[in-house]
Design a protein around this motif. Structure first.
Motif, PDB file in Angstrom:
ATOM      1  N   TYR A 177       0.823  -1.215   0.000  1.00  0.00           N
ATOM      2  CA  TYR A 177       0.000   0.000   0.000  1.00  0.00           C
ATOM      3  C   TYR A 177       0.857   1.266   0.000  1.00  0.00           C
ATOM      4  N   PHE A 178       2.127   1.114  -0.321  1.00  0.00           N
ATOM      5  CA  PHE A 178       3.050   2.247  -0.422  1.00  0.00           C
ATOM      6  C   PHE A 178       3.775   2.195  -1.765  1.00  0.00           C
ATOM      7  N   THR A 179       4.001   3.363  -2.345  1.00  0.00           N
ATOM      8  CA  THR A 179       4.878   3.469  -3.506  1.00  0.00           C
ATOM      9  C   THR A 179       5.986   4.453  -3.167  1.00  0.00           C
ATOM     10  N   ALA A 180       7.167   4.190  -3.680  1.00  0.00           N
ATOM     11  CA  ALA A 180       8.324   5.005  -3.342  1.00  0.00           C
ATOM     12  C   ALA A 180       8.234   6.383  -3.978  1.00  0.00           C
ATOM     13  N   GLY A 181       8.584   7.404  -3.195  1.00  0.00           N
ATOM     14  CA  GLY A 181       8.683   8.759  -3.692  1.00  0.00           C
ATOM     15  C   GLY A 181      10.137   9.148  -3.832  1.00  0.00           C
ATOM     16  N   SER A 182      10.433  10.409  -3.656  1.00  0.00           N
ATOM     17  CA  SER A 182      11.812  10.881  -3.773  1.00  0.00           C
ATOM     18  C   SER A 182      12.408  11.120  -2.391  1.00  0.00           C
ATOM     19  N   GLN A 183      13.715  11.032  -2.295  1.00  0.00           N
ATOM     20  CA  GLN A 183      14.465  11.356  -1.091  1.00  0.00           C
ATOM     21  C   GLN A 183      13.943  10.601   0.136  1.00  0.00           C
ATOM     22  N   GLY A 184      13.692   9.321  -0.042  1.00  0.00           N
ATOM     23  CA  GLY A 184      13.290   8.491   1.079  1.00  0.00           C
ATOM     24  C   GLY A 184      11.841   8.622   1.501  1.00  0.00           C
ATOM     25  N   LYS A 185      11.052   9.325   0.713  1.00  0.00           N
ATOM     26  CA  LYS A 185       9.629   9.499   1.014  1.00  0.00           C
ATOM     27  C   LYS A 185       8.818   8.371   0.377  1.00  0.00           C
ATOM     28  N   TRP A 186       7.577   8.256   0.842  1.00  0.00           N
ATOM     29  CA  TRP A 186       6.650   7.248   0.334  1.00  0.00           C
ATOM     30  C   TRP A 186       5.270   7.863   0.139  1.00  0.00           C
ATOM     31  N   TYR A 187       4.511   7.276  -0.790  1.00  0.00           N
ATOM     32  CA  TYR A 187       3.111   7.657  -0.972  1.00  0.00           C
ATOM     33  C   TYR A 187       2.242   6.542  -0.414  1.00  0.00           C
ATOM     34  N   ALA A 188       1.422   6.893   0.573  1.00  0.00           N
ATOM     35  CA  ALA A 188       0.644   5.887   1.299  1.00  0.00           C
ATOM     36  C   ALA A 188      -0.806   5.865   0.833  1.00  0.00           C
ATOM     37  N   ASP A 189      -1.322   4.667   0.655  1.00  0.00           N
ATOM     38  CA  ASP A 189      -2.722   4.456   0.300  1.00  0.00           C
ATOM     39  C   ASP A 189      -3.516   4.266   1.585  1.00  0.00           C
ATOM     40  N   LEU A 190      -3.933   5.371   2.188  1.00  0.00           N
ATOM     41  CA  LEU A 190      -4.622   5.309   3.474  1.00  0.00           C
ATOM     42  C   LEU A 190      -5.955   4.567   3.384  1.00  0.00           C
ATOM     43  N   PRO A 191      -6.807   4.848   2.379  1.00  0.00           N
ATOM     44  CA  PRO A 191      -8.044   4.070   2.266  1.00  0.00           C
ATOM     45  C   PRO A 191      -7.783   2.578   2.069  1.00  0.00           C
ATOM     46  N   GLY A 192      -6.755   2.251   1.297  1.00  0.00           N
ATOM     47  CA  GLY A 192      -6.426   0.850   1.083  1.00  0.00           C
ATOM     48  C   GLY A 192      -5.963   0.174   2.357  1.00  0.00           C
ATOM     49  N   LEU A 193      -5.156   0.879   3.145  1.00  0.00           N
ATOM     50  CA  LEU A 193      -4.696   0.338   4.413  1.00  0.00           C
ATOM     51  C   LEU A 193      -5.872   0.101   5.367  1.00  0.00           C
ATOM     52  N   ALA A 194      -6.831   1.018   5.346  1.00  0.00           N
ATOM     53  CA  ALA A 194      -8.002   0.861   6.212  1.00  0.00           C
ATOM     54  C   ALA A 194      -8.837  -0.342   5.796  1.00  0.00           C
ATOM     55  N   GLU A 195      -9.029  -0.507   4.497  1.00  0.00           N
ATOM     56  CA  GLU A 195      -9.792  -1.669   4.039  1.00  0.00           C
ATOM     57  C   GLU A 195      -9.070  -2.970   4.393  1.00  0.00           C
ATOM     58  N   PHE A 196      -7.763  -2.987   4.234  1.00  0.00           N
ATOM     59  CA  PHE A 196      -6.971  -4.161   4.606  1.00  0.00           C
ATOM     60  C   PHE A 196      -7.152  -4.472   6.092  1.00  0.00           C
TER      61      PHE A 196
END
Length: 253
Positions: free
Chosen positions: A190-209
């Motif tokens: 539920y995460f995709t890599a961003g720049s400089q060690g950051k991540w993009y989080a799928d909060l709705p997806g994490l909640a459903e999981f």
């Protein structure tokens, strides 16, 4: 998405397979008279808006939706605390991030401006819950704490995940990624890599999981992004100082 217009206010009405005894709505920023930067129907008293205007906005919502009682407004602090609301009075908003009830006419409510509003009921329409879940609350277990308090088995519950910031806009630090993955390695998807060690989080997806892992198999995603839809929704990530929407649920006889 179903938009419901009443008394010059616009609401989102969740589309999920609930019994007729269950009522649920999400306010938008459209309507109301709060001035910039709150522009519209701000319902939060803690963001710097004129208190009299906030009270007027809340009254407008109560009137438009013909609420049976004033909602239980919470002092949300990203806790895992859940209140079993049986109509008890509070001198001031209690510190909690979720509430639930079995009594008809008691309106459970959470406020958001990017965090997740999660509504929960059961197939028989005898319980209603509203949960505020930012990444901290979700990681620490606010959804799980609420589910475990409800007087019905998880397989009998239904959940709806409302407007929140979508993965495309929700950049977080490595500490957030590490916290979720340490808790459960499957969270990594539920995460995709961003720049400089950051991540993009799928909060709705994490909640459903999380919900499905707790045994709630009937989960409906609104698919609405608070950050992207600037006309309809407040977004703290997008605007900084801004208002809040309310997600409300109650039972009728």
């Amino acid at each position: 998405m179903q938009i419901f217009l009443k008394n010059d206010l616009q609401f989102v009405r969740p589309e999920w397979p609930v019994p007729e005894t269950v009522r649920a709505f999400v306010t938008t920023r459209l309507g109301g008279d709060s001035l910039p930067p709150y522009d519209g129907l701000n319902l939060a008293g803690h963001v710097g808006d004129n208190p009299n205007q906030v009270a007027a906005n809340r009254q407008a919502v109560e009137t438009a939706l013909k609420l049976p009682n004033e909602p239980l407004w919470l002092a949300q602090e990203h806790t895992v605390d859940t209140i079993h609301w049986q109509g008890q009075a509070y001198a001031k908003p209690p510190v909690a991030d979720a509430s639930w009830t079995q009594q008809s006419g008691q309106v459970c409510c959470v406020m958001t401006a990017d965090c997740l509003p999660v509504l929960i009921t059961n197939r028989s329409g005898t319980v209603a819950a509203a949960v505020h879940a930012g990444w901290r609350g979700l990681l620490n277990g606010v959804v799980a704490n609420t589910i475990r308090q409800l007087p019905d088995a998880p397989e009998n519950l239904l959940a709806w995940i409302g407007p929140a910031i979508s993965q495309r806009y929700f950049e977080v630090g490595a500490d957030v990624y590490d916290g979720f993955v340490e808790r459960n390695a499957d969270h990594a998807s539920y995460f995709t890599a961003g720049s400089q060690g950051k991540w993009y989080a799928d909060l709705p997806g994490l909640a459903e999981f999380e919900l499905r892992g707790l045994g709630v198999s009937d989960v409906t995603q609104s698919g609405l992004c608070s950050y992207h839809d600037e006309e309809l929704f407040y977004s703290y990530r997008r605007d900084g100082q801004t208002g809040r929407m309310a997600t409300l649920i109650w039972l009728e006889d």
